[in-house]
Write a protein that holds these residues in place. Structure first.
Motif, PDB file in Angstrom:
ATOM      1  N   MET A   5       0.867  -1.233  -0.175  1.00  0.00           N
ATOM      2  CA  MET A   5       0.110   0.196   0.201  1.00  0.00           C
ATOM      3  C   MET A   5       0.845   1.296  -0.048  1.00  0.00           C
ATOM      4  O   MET A   5       1.888   1.373   0.892  1.00  0.00           O
ATOM      5  CB  MET A   5      -0.912  -0.098   1.252  1.00  0.00           C
ATOM      6  CG  MET A   5      -1.895   0.961   1.279  1.00  0.00           C
ATOM      7  SD  MET A   5      -3.215   0.632   2.514  1.00  0.00           S
ATOM      8  CE  MET A   5      -3.840  -0.743   2.381  1.00  0.00           C
ATOM      9  N   LYS A   6       0.720   2.169  -0.969  1.00  0.00           N
ATOM     10  CA  LYS A   6       1.638   3.254  -1.200  1.00  0.00           C
ATOM     11  C   LYS A   6       0.937   4.346  -0.239  1.00  0.00           C
ATOM     12  O   LYS A   6      -0.191   4.703  -0.266  1.00  0.00           O
ATOM     13  CB  LYS A   6       1.666   3.824  -2.582  1.00  0.00           C
ATOM     14  CG  LYS A   6       2.171   2.787  -3.343  1.00  0.00           C
ATOM     15  CD  LYS A   6       3.732   2.525  -3.069  1.00  0.00           C
ATOM     16  CE  LYS A   6       4.360   1.440  -3.908  1.00  0.00           C
ATOM     17  NZ  LYS A   6       5.846   1.135  -3.622  1.00  0.00           N
ATOM     18  N   TYR A   7       1.842   5.047   0.458  1.00  0.00           N
ATOM     19  CA  TYR A   7       1.453   6.312   1.072  1.00  0.00           C
ATOM     20  C   TYR A   7       2.077   7.507   0.806  1.00  0.00           C
ATOM     21  O   TYR A   7       3.188   7.738   0.253  1.00  0.00           O
ATOM     22  CB  TYR A   7       1.702   5.840   2.741  1.00  0.00           C
ATOM     23  CG  TYR A   7       0.733   5.258   3.248  1.00  0.00           C
ATOM     24  CD1 TYR A   7      -0.232   5.611   4.406  1.00  0.00           C
ATOM     25  CD2 TYR A   7       0.638   4.013   3.331  1.00  0.00           C
ATOM     26  CE1 TYR A   7      -1.156   4.858   5.071  1.00  0.00           C
ATOM     27  CE2 TYR A   7      -0.137   2.972   3.850  1.00  0.00           C
ATOM     28  CZ  TYR A   7      -1.018   3.732   4.754  1.00  0.00           C
ATOM     29  OH  TYR A   7      -2.117   2.847   5.408  1.00  0.00           O
TER      30      TYR A   7
ATOM     31  N   THR B 148       5.908  14.086   0.395  1.00  0.00           N
ATOM     32  CA  THR B 148       6.846  13.127  -0.404  1.00  0.00           C
ATOM     33  C   THR B 148       5.986  12.065  -0.381  1.00  0.00           C
ATOM     34  O   THR B 148       5.166  11.541   0.429  1.00  0.00           O
ATOM     35  CB  THR B 148       8.114  13.102   0.109  1.00  0.00           C
ATOM     36  OG1 THR B 148       8.325  12.755   1.296  1.00  0.00           O
ATOM     37  CG2 THR B 148       8.732  14.474   0.046  1.00  0.00           C
ATOM     38  N   GLU B 149       6.616  11.057  -1.404  1.00  0.00           N
ATOM     39  CA  GLU B 149       6.069   9.584  -1.362  1.00  0.00           C
ATOM     40  C   GLU B 149       6.900   8.877  -0.038  1.00  0.00           C
ATOM     41  O   GLU B 149       8.179   9.013  -0.068  1.00  0.00           O
ATOM     42  CB  GLU B 149       6.351   8.972  -2.583  1.00  0.00           C
ATOM     43  CG  GLU B 149       5.839   7.497  -2.642  1.00  0.00           C
ATOM     44  CD  GLU B 149       6.055   6.783  -3.962  1.00  0.00           C
ATOM     45  OE1 GLU B 149       6.063   5.629  -4.141  1.00  0.00           O
ATOM     46  OE2 GLU B 149       5.705   7.478  -4.887  1.00  0.00           O
ATOM     47  N   ALA B 150       6.151   8.225   0.493  1.00  0.00           N
ATOM     48  CA  ALA B 150       6.541   7.363   1.937  1.00  0.00           C
ATOM     49  C   ALA B 150       7.065   6.013   1.349  1.00  0.00           C
ATOM     50  O   ALA B 150       6.680   5.529   0.560  1.00  0.00           O
ATOM     51  CB  ALA B 150       5.516   7.538   2.938  1.00  0.00           C
ATOM     52  N   GLU B 151       7.943   5.534   2.202  1.00  0.00           N
ATOM     53  CA  GLU B 151       8.163   4.264   2.048  1.00  0.00           C
ATOM     54  C   GLU B 151       7.171   3.229   2.352  1.00  0.00           C
ATOM     55  O   GLU B 151       6.321   3.740   3.217  1.00  0.00           O
ATOM     56  CB  GLU B 151       9.508   3.892   3.181  1.00  0.00           C
ATOM     57  CG  GLU B 151      10.065   2.491   2.774  1.00  0.00           C
ATOM     58  CD  GLU B 151      11.229   2.518   4.148  1.00  0.00           C
ATOM     59  OE1 GLU B 151      11.644   1.213   4.273  1.00  0.00           O
ATOM     60  OE2 GLU B 151      11.449   3.433   4.664  1.00  0.00           O
ATOM     61  N   ASP B 152       7.239   2.257   1.783  1.00  0.00           N
ATOM     62  CA  ASP B 152       6.110   1.333   1.736  1.00  0.00           C
ATOM     63  C   ASP B 152       5.973   0.504   3.006  1.00  0.00           C
ATOM     64  O   ASP B 152       6.657  -0.353   3.180  1.00  0.00           O
ATOM     65  CB  ASP B 152       6.128   0.084   0.585  1.00  0.00           C
ATOM     66  CG  ASP B 152       4.832  -0.293   0.404  1.00  0.00           C
ATOM     67  OD1 ASP B 152       3.703   0.110   1.017  1.00  0.00           O
ATOM     68  OD2 ASP B 152       4.794  -1.269  -0.297  1.00  0.00           O
ATOM     69  N   LYS B 153       5.351   1.038   4.072  1.00  0.00           N
ATOM     70  CA  LYS B 153       5.061   0.619   5.376  1.00  0.00           C
ATOM     71  C   LYS B 153       3.666   0.643   5.960  1.00  0.00           C
ATOM     72  O   LYS B 153       2.888   1.581   5.342  1.00  0.00           O
ATOM     73  CB  LYS B 153       6.142   1.352   6.483  1.00  0.00           C
ATOM     74  CG  LYS B 153       7.600   1.109   5.991  1.00  0.00           C
ATOM     75  CD  LYS B 153       8.405   1.693   7.477  1.00  0.00           C
ATOM     76  CE  LYS B 153       9.761   1.516   7.153  1.00  0.00           C
ATOM     77  NZ  LYS B 153      10.717   2.013   8.087  1.00  0.00           N
ATOM     78  N   ASN B 154       3.333   0.172   6.945  1.00  0.00           N
ATOM     79  CA  ASN B 154       1.943   0.529   7.752  1.00  0.00           C
ATOM     80  C   ASN B 154       2.508   1.403   8.622  1.00  0.00           C
ATOM     81  O   ASN B 154       3.197   1.186   9.664  1.00  0.00           O
ATOM     82  CB  ASN B 154       1.698  -0.750   8.477  1.00  0.00           C
ATOM     83  CG  ASN B 154       0.227  -0.649   9.262  1.00  0.00           C
ATOM     84  OD1 ASN B 154       0.039   0.556   9.717  1.00  0.00           O
ATOM     85  ND2 ASN B 154      -0.539  -1.547   9.341  1.00  0.00           N
TER      86      ASN B 154
ATOM     87  N   TYR C 287       0.320  10.574   7.623  1.00  0.00           N
ATOM     88  CA  TYR C 287       0.510   9.774   6.512  1.00  0.00           C
ATOM     89  C   TYR C 287      -1.105   9.356   6.052  1.00  0.00           C
ATOM     90  O   TYR C 287      -2.065   9.188   6.656  1.00  0.00           O
ATOM     91  CB  TYR C 287       1.217   8.490   7.032  1.00  0.00           C
ATOM     92  CG  TYR C 287       2.381   8.599   7.247  1.00  0.00           C
ATOM     93  CD1 TYR C 287       3.606   8.647   6.295  1.00  0.00           C
ATOM     94  CD2 TYR C 287       2.604   8.986   8.571  1.00  0.00           C
ATOM     95  CE1 TYR C 287       4.650   8.710   6.982  1.00  0.00           C
ATOM     96  CE2 TYR C 287       4.141   9.294   9.162  1.00  0.00           C
ATOM     97  CZ  TYR C 287       5.141   9.080   8.268  1.00  0.00           C
ATOM     98  OH  TYR C 287       6.334   9.415   8.526  1.00  0.00           O
ATOM     99  N   ILE C 288      -1.156   9.403   4.473  1.00  0.00           N
ATOM    100  CA  ILE C 288      -2.359   9.150   3.978  1.00  0.00           C
ATOM    101  C   ILE C 288      -1.936   8.410   2.652  1.00  0.00           C
ATOM    102  O   ILE C 288      -1.037   8.449   2.119  1.00  0.00           O
ATOM    103  CB  ILE C 288      -3.197  10.426   3.476  1.00  0.00           C
ATOM    104  CG1 ILE C 288      -4.341  10.232   2.898  1.00  0.00           C
ATOM    105  CG2 ILE C 288      -2.271  11.467   2.580  1.00  0.00           C
ATOM    106  CD1 ILE C 288      -5.180  11.401   2.653  1.00  0.00           C
ATOM    107  N   GLN C 289      -2.958   7.287   2.554  1.00  0.00           N
ATOM    108  CA  GLN C 289      -2.867   6.433   1.294  1.00  0.00           C
ATOM    109  C   GLN C 289      -2.950   7.155   0.124  1.00  0.00           C
ATOM    110  O   GLN C 289      -3.895   8.205   0.040  1.00  0.00           O
ATOM    111  CB  GLN C 289      -3.979   5.338   1.253  1.00  0.00           C
ATOM    112  CG  GLN C 289      -3.824   4.343   2.609  1.00  0.00           C
ATOM    113  CD  GLN C 289      -5.061   3.225   2.338  1.00  0.00           C
ATOM    114  OE1 GLN C 289      -5.561   2.966   1.340  1.00  0.00           O
ATOM    115  NE2 GLN C 289      -5.656   2.871   3.399  1.00  0.00           N
ATOM    116  N   GLN C 290      -1.987   6.897  -0.900  1.00  0.00           N
ATOM    117  CA  GLN C 290      -1.937   7.787  -2.192  1.00  0.00           C
ATOM    118  C   GLN C 290      -3.587   7.746  -2.830  1.00  0.00           C
ATOM    119  O   GLN C 290      -3.636   8.701  -3.416  1.00  0.00           O
ATOM    120  CB  GLN C 290      -0.911   7.246  -3.080  1.00  0.00           C
ATOM    121  CG  GLN C 290       0.356   7.517  -2.493  1.00  0.00           C
ATOM    122  CD  GLN C 290       1.503   7.137  -3.489  1.00  0.00           C
ATOM    123  OE1 GLN C 290       1.297   6.907  -4.738  1.00  0.00           O
ATOM    124  NE2 GLN C 290       2.692   6.984  -2.879  1.00  0.00           N
TER     125      GLN C 290
END
Length: 283
Positions: free
Chosen positions: A1-3, A73-79, A43-46
């Motif tokens: 899931m991309k954030y 910015t685009e965040a690293e793919d994490k929960n 943080y928010i889902q893209q």
């Protein structure tokens, strides 16, 4: 899931401003928040990100005279919600008297009062000086058989502690819908009853009470405006504990409280933050 990772700068950068910002952003789809020196990291889902909605939320921000800017910015793919819980939320331990922790914490020290919460965001967890000051007041107060109001309840840890200490019943109120939902979850986690949670501000107190003990951990301006609502649902001997302001604000708070018939008992402080206790004297 991309954030996306948003860094919000708030001016003034206060707990209240950041609390309200987190609530506003939660309505815009943001999932988790980390306090930083200048505001919030969020943080928010893209797929859920709508920058127009974010701009509109900032434009209509309900706290006056507040300036908010951001970068993302685009965040690293994490929960990121799980990441915050594991790496930023630490148990709060107050001697052997009270411990506040989440379900994922291990090796929790033993304490007289063990409160478990599902925080989901960086506010209302007990880490802030104002919350710990009120916790200390509740631990030192006789609450058995008393009715308690937790105004601006957040995660409701204060109402939960009051019930654990023998309060007969608690009313918990917060203006934010997220806080109401999280409060209900935390109350269930701690297997508490007789805590009534509702959404609203001080105007919703009409017809409620009288309460033996009122807790209000909000901010100076709201408290100054709402003291009249608190005193309207107090009786002879009722106690009022307030926090969310600095030591230098005590004279203003005291003047307004005494104008409405309250008597000053004492104040406590931690890192310039203050908590005050008032009582409604016998007529």
């Amino acid at each position: 899931m991309k954030y996306f990772e948003f860094i919000f700068h708030t001016d003034p950068c206060t707990e209240t401003v950041n609390d309200v910002l987190a609530a506003v952003l939660g309505d815009a789809g943001f999932e988790s928040f980390i306090a930083n020196d200048n505001g919030l990291t969020a943080y928010i889902q893209q797929t859920l990100c709508n920058e127009s909605a974010i701009e509109e939320a900032i434009k209509n921000f309900p706290v006056p005279d507040t300036r908010i800017s951001y970068t993302f910015t685009e965040a690293e793919d994490k929960n990121w919600n799980e990441e915050w819980e594991k790496n930023f939320f630490r148990p709060i331990v107050i001697g052997d008297r009270c411990v506040i922790h989440s379900t994922f914490h291990e090796d929790i020290p033993k304490a007289a009062y063990d409160i478990v919460i599902n925080p989901q965001m960086a506010f209302g967890t007990g880490h802030h000086e104002t919350t710990s000051l009120i916790i200390g007041e509740l631990l030192d107060s006789e609450l058995k058989g008393k009715s308690v109001l937790d105004m601006g309840c957040g995660t409701s840890i204060l109402a939960i502690l009051a019930r654990m200490r023998g309060a007969q019943c608690c009313t918990a109120i917060d203006i934010d819908e997220w806080c109401v939902r999280n409060s209900l979850e935390n109350i269930e986690l701690n297997k508490m009853d007789r805590i009534d949670v509702s959404q609203g501000d001080a105007s919703s107190l009409t017809g409620k009470g009288p309460f033996d003990v009122i807790i209000a951990n909000i901010n100076r301006n709201i408290l100054l405006n709402d003291i009249k609502h608190y005193t309207a649902c107090m009786r002879s001997g009722s106690e009022l504990y307030m926090s969310g302001f600095y030591v230098e604000d005590i004279p203003l708070i005291r003047k307004e409280a005494e104008k409405h018939g309250l008597s000053f008992v004492h104040h406590k402080e931690k890192n310039r933050w203050a908590a005050v206790k008032f009582v409604m004297p016998a007529i």
